[in-house]
Scaffold this active site. Structure first.
Site, PDB file in Angstrom:
ATOM      1  N   SER A  17     -16.525 -41.749  16.495  1.00 20.22           N
ATOM      2  CA  SER A  17     -16.359 -40.042  16.582  1.00 20.22           C
ATOM      3  C   SER A  17     -17.062 -39.579  15.259  1.00 20.22           C
ATOM      4  O   SER A  17     -17.306 -40.433  14.250  1.00 20.22           O
ATOM      5  CB  SER A  17     -14.888 -39.936  16.415  1.00 20.22           C
ATOM      6  OG  SER A  17     -14.314 -40.369  15.229  1.00 20.22           O
ATOM      7  N   CYS A  18     -17.327 -38.371  15.241  1.00 16.46           N
ATOM      8  CA  CYS A  18     -17.886 -37.591  14.083  1.00 16.46           C
ATOM      9  C   CYS A  18     -16.978 -37.665  12.899  1.00 16.46           C
ATOM     10  O   CYS A  18     -17.580 -37.860  11.736  1.00 16.46           O
ATOM     11  CB  CYS A  18     -18.042 -36.331  14.582  1.00 16.46           C
ATOM     12  SG  CYS A  18     -16.509 -35.228  15.190  1.00 16.46           S
ATOM     13  N   THR A  19     -15.657 -37.957  13.059  1.00 11.77           N
ATOM     14  CA  THR A  19     -15.056 -37.913  11.850  1.00 11.77           C
ATOM     15  C   THR A  19     -15.164 -39.288  11.111  1.00 11.77           C
ATOM     16  O   THR A  19     -15.034 -39.601  10.262  1.00 11.77           O
ATOM     17  CB  THR A  19     -13.275 -37.800  12.125  1.00 11.77           C
ATOM     18  OG1 THR A  19     -13.241 -36.554  12.791  1.00 11.77           O
ATOM     19  CG2 THR A  19     -12.451 -37.916  11.147  1.00 11.77           C
ATOM     20  N   GLY A  59     -10.465 -32.078  10.131  1.00 14.50           N
ATOM     21  CA  GLY A  59     -11.272 -31.645  11.218  1.00 14.50           C
ATOM     22  C   GLY A  59     -10.588 -31.927  12.620  1.00 14.50           C
ATOM     23  O   GLY A  59     -10.800 -31.269  13.491  1.00 14.50           O
ATOM     24  N   ASN A 147     -19.729 -31.021  13.027  1.00 15.42           N
ATOM     25  CA  ASN A 147     -19.271 -31.813  14.103  1.00 15.42           C
ATOM     26  C   ASN A 147     -20.390 -32.148  15.118  1.00 15.42           C
ATOM     27  O   ASN A 147     -20.178 -33.453  15.877  1.00 15.42           O
ATOM     28  CB  ASN A 147     -18.338 -30.996  15.033  1.00 15.42           C
ATOM     29  CG  ASN A 147     -17.027 -30.823  14.222  1.00 15.42           C
ATOM     30  OD1 ASN A 147     -16.566 -31.422  12.971  1.00 15.42           O
ATOM     31  ND2 ASN A 147     -16.002 -30.098  14.706  1.00 15.42           N
TER      32      ASN A 147
END
Length: 153
Positions: A17-19, A59, A147
């Site tokens: 994931s981008c996180t 986010g 993101n």
């Protein structure tokens, strides 16, 4: 952040994931430079419940996603085993952003908002101005990411 152990015979590479992509470079620098107790998940933080409360991805919240559909921030709470100042932390993150993780980790001391990170290719940009030392062992770190754009990079 195990790029030095990459084996080109691997047939499947899974992106995350981008996180997580935002967390990895910052967490690696802190872990490699200082002994943090947050990575084991077994150490309770002062004045907090005895459970793993190490990362709070701002986010990921639905409200944030509506208000800031592309750019997000990550709040990393770190409990250090040894006493360090926020200037000690800023110094190692800044160095890593210029050398070992220059393609992944950004660093800024500017007064910024989420809009400043649209189309930013860094997986994570450390916000030095938002770094807060709650005491000599407990720090709050903030990093920003786009993101969409950093994820595809």
């Amino acid at each position: 952040m195990n790029h030095e152990k990459y084996d080109n015979s691997l047939k499947i590479i899974k992106n995350t994931s981008c996180t997580t992509i935002c967390l990895a470079p910052l967490a690696k620098v802190i872990h490699d430079s200082f002994e943090s107790s947050g990575d084991s998940g077994s150490q309770p933080m002062p004045s907090l419940p005895p459970k793993r409360l190490w990362m709070a991805p701002l986010g990921s919240c639905g409200v944030m996603a509506k208000g800031l559909p592309r750019t997000s921030s990550l709040l990393l709470l770190v409990l250090l085993r040894t006493s360090k100042t926020k200037d000690d932390i800023k110094k190692v993150v800044k160095q890593a952003s210029k050398v070992s993780l220059k393609d992944f980790l950004g660093y800024t001391e500017d007064q910024i908002v989420s809009y400043n990170f649209n189309s930013n290719a860094h997986a994570s940009t450390f916000d030095a101005g938002a770094c807060i030392a709650l005491n000599d062992h407990f720090v709050k770190l903030v990093s920003w990411y786009d993101n969409e754009f950093d994820y595809i990079n």
